[in-house]
Scaffold this motif. Structure first.
Motif, PDB file in Angstrom:
ATOM      1  N   GLU A 102     -50.649   0.418 -19.148  1.00  0.00           N
ATOM      2  CA  GLU A 102     -50.298   1.811 -18.863  1.00  0.00           C
ATOM      3  C   GLU A 102     -50.594   2.252 -17.425  1.00  0.00           C
ATOM      4  OE1 GLU A 102     -51.078   3.649 -22.452  1.00  0.00           O
ATOM      5  OE2 GLU A 102     -50.632   5.684 -21.775  1.00  0.00           O
ATOM      6  N   SER A 103     -51.459   1.490 -16.731  1.00  0.00           N
ATOM      7  CA  SER A 103     -51.803   1.892 -15.359  1.00  0.00           C
ATOM      8  C   SER A 103     -50.602   1.825 -14.422  1.00  0.00           C
ATOM      9  CB  SER A 103     -52.929   1.020 -14.824  1.00  0.00           C
ATOM     10  OG  SER A 103     -52.539  -0.335 -14.929  1.00  0.00           O
ATOM     11  N   LYS A 139     -44.906  -0.558 -28.666  1.00  0.00           N
ATOM     12  CA  LYS A 139     -46.020  -0.148 -27.789  1.00  0.00           C
ATOM     13  C   LYS A 139     -45.491   0.557 -26.539  1.00  0.00           C
ATOM     14  CE  LYS A 139     -49.663  -3.233 -29.206  1.00  0.00           C
ATOM     15  NZ  LYS A 139     -50.379  -4.506 -28.994  1.00  0.00           N
ATOM     16  N   THR A 140     -44.325   0.130 -26.077  1.00  0.00           N
ATOM     17  CA  THR A 140     -43.704   0.788 -24.922  1.00  0.00           C
ATOM     18  C   THR A 140     -43.302   2.216 -25.280  1.00  0.00           C
ATOM     19  OG1 THR A 140     -42.958  -1.337 -24.076  1.00  0.00           O
ATOM     20  CG2 THR A 140     -41.779   0.605 -23.285  1.00  0.00           C
ATOM     21  N   VAL A 141     -42.792   2.402 -26.497  1.00  0.00           N
ATOM     22  CA  VAL A 141     -42.438   3.756 -26.948  1.00  0.00           C
ATOM     23  C   VAL A 141     -43.699   4.634 -26.979  1.00  0.00           C
ATOM     24  CG1 VAL A 141     -41.553   5.117 -28.906  1.00  0.00           C
ATOM     25  CG2 VAL A 141     -40.395   2.995 -28.229  1.00  0.00           C
ATOM     26  N   ALA A 144     -44.599   5.676 -23.523  1.00  0.00           N
ATOM     27  CA  ALA A 144     -43.683   6.690 -22.990  1.00  0.00           C
ATOM     28  C   ALA A 144     -44.110   8.072 -23.459  1.00  0.00           C
ATOM     29  CB  ALA A 144     -42.260   6.390 -23.453  1.00  0.00           C
ATOM     30  N   TYR A 145     -44.413   8.210 -24.748  1.00  0.00           N
ATOM     31  CA  TYR A 145     -44.764   9.536 -25.284  1.00  0.00           C
ATOM     32  C   TYR A 145     -46.126  10.011 -24.781  1.00  0.00           C
ATOM     33  CZ  TYR A 145     -40.576  10.075 -28.029  1.00  0.00           C
ATOM     34  OH  TYR A 145     -39.259  10.252 -28.387  1.00  0.00           O
ATOM     35  N   ARG A 146     -47.027   9.060 -24.511  1.00  0.00           N
ATOM     36  CA  ARG A 146     -48.319   9.469 -23.944  1.00  0.00           C
ATOM     37  C   ARG A 146     -48.175   9.961 -22.503  1.00  0.00           C
ATOM     38  NH1 ARG A 146     -50.643   5.113 -26.930  1.00  0.00           N
ATOM     39  NH2 ARG A 146     -50.399   3.718 -25.151  1.00  0.00           N
ATOM     40  N   ILE A 155     -34.828   2.094 -20.924  1.00  0.00           N
ATOM     41  CA  ILE A 155     -33.733   1.138 -20.850  1.00  0.00           C
ATOM     42  C   ILE A 155     -33.871   0.343 -22.143  1.00  0.00           C
ATOM     43  CG2 ILE A 155     -32.880  -0.926 -19.699  1.00  0.00           C
ATOM     44  CD1 ILE A 155     -32.429   1.495 -17.952  1.00  0.00           C
ATOM     45  N   ALA A 156     -32.865   0.436 -22.985  1.00  0.00           N
ATOM     46  CA  ALA A 156     -32.952  -0.227 -24.288  1.00  0.00           C
ATOM     47  C   ALA A 156     -31.560  -0.446 -24.846  1.00  0.00           C
ATOM     48  CB  ALA A 156     -33.793   0.620 -25.250  1.00  0.00           C
ATOM     49  N   GLN A 157     -31.507  -1.093 -25.978  1.00  0.00           N
ATOM     50  CA  GLN A 157     -30.230  -1.455 -26.604  1.00  0.00           C
ATOM     51  C   GLN A 157     -29.940  -0.613 -27.851  1.00  0.00           C
ATOM     52  OE1 GLN A 157     -27.984  -3.986 -25.423  1.00  0.00           O
ATOM     53  NE2 GLN A 157     -29.239  -3.585 -23.614  1.00  0.00           N
ATOM     54  N   GLN A 158     -30.858   0.314 -28.159  1.00  0.00           N
ATOM     55  CA  GLN A 158     -30.667   1.161 -29.335  1.00  0.00           C
ATOM     56  C   GLN A 158     -31.511   2.428 -29.183  1.00  0.00           C
ATOM     57  OE1 GLN A 158     -32.723  -0.467 -32.825  1.00  0.00           O
ATOM     58  NE2 GLN A 158     -33.868  -1.801 -31.444  1.00  0.00           N
ATOM     59  N   HIS A 159     -31.235   3.425 -30.003  1.00  0.00           N
ATOM     60  CA  HIS A 159     -32.059   4.628 -30.019  1.00  0.00           C
ATOM     61  C   HIS A 159     -33.474   4.238 -30.433  1.00  0.00           C
ATOM     62  CE1 HIS A 159     -33.696   8.267 -32.104  1.00  0.00           C
ATOM     63  NE2 HIS A 159     -33.388   8.744 -30.914  1.00  0.00           N
ATOM     64  N   LEU A 160     -34.473   4.789 -29.750  1.00  0.00           N
ATOM     65  CA  LEU A 160     -35.862   4.440 -30.069  1.00  0.00           C
ATOM     66  C   LEU A 160     -36.627   5.703 -30.422  1.00  0.00           C
ATOM     67  CD1 LEU A 160     -36.557   1.887 -27.187  1.00  0.00           C
ATOM     68  CD2 LEU A 160     -36.178   1.357 -29.609  1.00  0.00           C
ATOM     69  N   ALA A 161     -36.984   5.817 -31.684  1.00  0.00           N
ATOM     70  CA  ALA A 161     -37.720   7.009 -32.126  1.00  0.00           C
ATOM     71  C   ALA A 161     -39.207   6.710 -32.169  1.00  0.00           C
ATOM     72  CB  ALA A 161     -37.234   7.424 -33.506  1.00  0.00           C
ATOM     73  N   HIS A 162     -40.008   7.763 -31.963  1.00  0.00           N
ATOM     74  CA  HIS A 162     -41.459   7.635 -32.129  1.00  0.00           C
ATOM     75  C   HIS A 162     -41.786   7.982 -33.583  1.00  0.00           C
ATOM     76  CE1 HIS A 162     -45.722   8.696 -31.714  1.00  0.00           C
ATOM     77  NE2 HIS A 162     -45.707   7.861 -30.685  1.00  0.00           N
ATOM     78  N   PRO A 163     -42.756   7.286 -34.213  1.00  0.00           N
ATOM     79  CA  PRO A 163     -43.020   7.538 -35.632  1.00  0.00           C
ATOM     80  C   PRO A 163     -43.446   8.972 -35.952  1.00  0.00           C
ATOM     81  CG  PRO A 163     -44.585   5.934 -34.711  1.00  0.00           C
ATOM     82  CD  PRO A 163     -43.531   6.179 -33.675  1.00  0.00           C
TER      83      PRO A 163
END
Ligand code: S5P
Length: 239
Positions: A102-103, A139-141, A144-146, A155-163
């Motif tokens: 994360e740094s 873990k990347t998601v 991102a939210y943090r 940059i991804a190949q599909q929609h990525l939701a946070h739980p």
């Protein structure tokens, strides 16, 4: 995107400043974003940036440097702010791998946030047999939210939701073409309809599909991708 009815990003992987400026002006009306690899430009001078900014303002699109930062926080600060390219001074958007932890985000944010820049994280890639695992992506998601005061998407190949988070982040998707399934170096292409309508991605990133070998002009190709991408987007959000 809304003003121009476009979710098309041109991946402008050309190696001279004159070619880039010419293509940007030709297809400017069709795009919301122009992505560069500034380090492949052979005749770079900082005055090129001012010319590009002029074209971007004329056609109302943003600039994205596809730098894929991947180092420790202290190093990326310099790579982002300094050197020949001074990326942070002109790129509204850049991107980073999360491999170093994360740094990398806090390093880039220390430069980019005061300038009102935004960061995308690489959560997946389009290339065949890449090493991105489901765990790495999730873990990347989380990262991102943090850091959502600076990170606004993937940059991804599909929609990525946070739980647990309800707010959405934008997904920009490379590896998009029509009439080609890939290249000889591992690139894998999917159609605008598949990535936007089926997989839930928001922006299509298209390079050689626009300026590669074709009997149609780059402007005609860009118009085709703009229409296809926007239709798929509307089909998804207003079924
Ligand atoms: O997973 C990825 C991520 C990126 S940013 N796959 C990619 O192809 N890219 C970039 O998108 C790549 O570096 C290139 O600039 C562009 C795809 O170009 P095209 O000519 O294959 O459409």
């Amino acid at each position: 995107m809304e003003d121009k009815k476009s979710n098309l990003c041109l991946s402008c992987d050309l190696s001279t400043t004159s070619e880039i400026l010419e293509l940007a002006d030709q297809i400017g009306p069709h795009i919301c974003l122009l992505k560069l690899h500034i380090d492949i430009v052979t005749d770079f001078e900082y005055s090129f940036i001012e010319k590009l900014q002029h074209v971007a303002e004329k056609h109302n699109f943003l600039l994205f440097e596809d730098r894929k930062f991947a180092d420790i926080g202290n190093t990326v600060v310099h790579q982002y702010r300094d050197g020949v390219y001074k990326i942070a001074s002109w790129a509204h958007i850049t991107n980073a791998h999360t491999l170093p932890g994360e740094s990398i985000i806090s390093g880039l944010a220390s430069v980019g946030k005061p300038l009102d820049r935004g960061l995308l994280l690489l959560a997946e890639m389009s290339s065949a047999n890449n090493l991105f695992s489901a765990e790495y992506t999730s873990k990347t998601v989380d990262m991102a939210y943090r850091n959502s005061d600076f990170v606004f998407g993937f940059i991804a190949q599909q929609h990525l939701a946070h739980p647990t988070e309800s707010k959405d982040m934008i997904v920009m998707t490379p590896g998009v073409n029509m009439g080609s399934s890939g290249d000889s170096m591992g690139q894998v292409y999917r159609t605008p309809d598949l990535v936007v309508k089926e997989m839930g991605c928001d922006i299509i990133i298209v390079g050689r599909g626009i300026y590669g070998n074709s009997s149609a002009s780059p402007a005609q190709r860009a118009s085709m991708f703009q229409l296809a991408g926007w239709k798929s987007y509307l089909d998804r959000i207003q079924p």
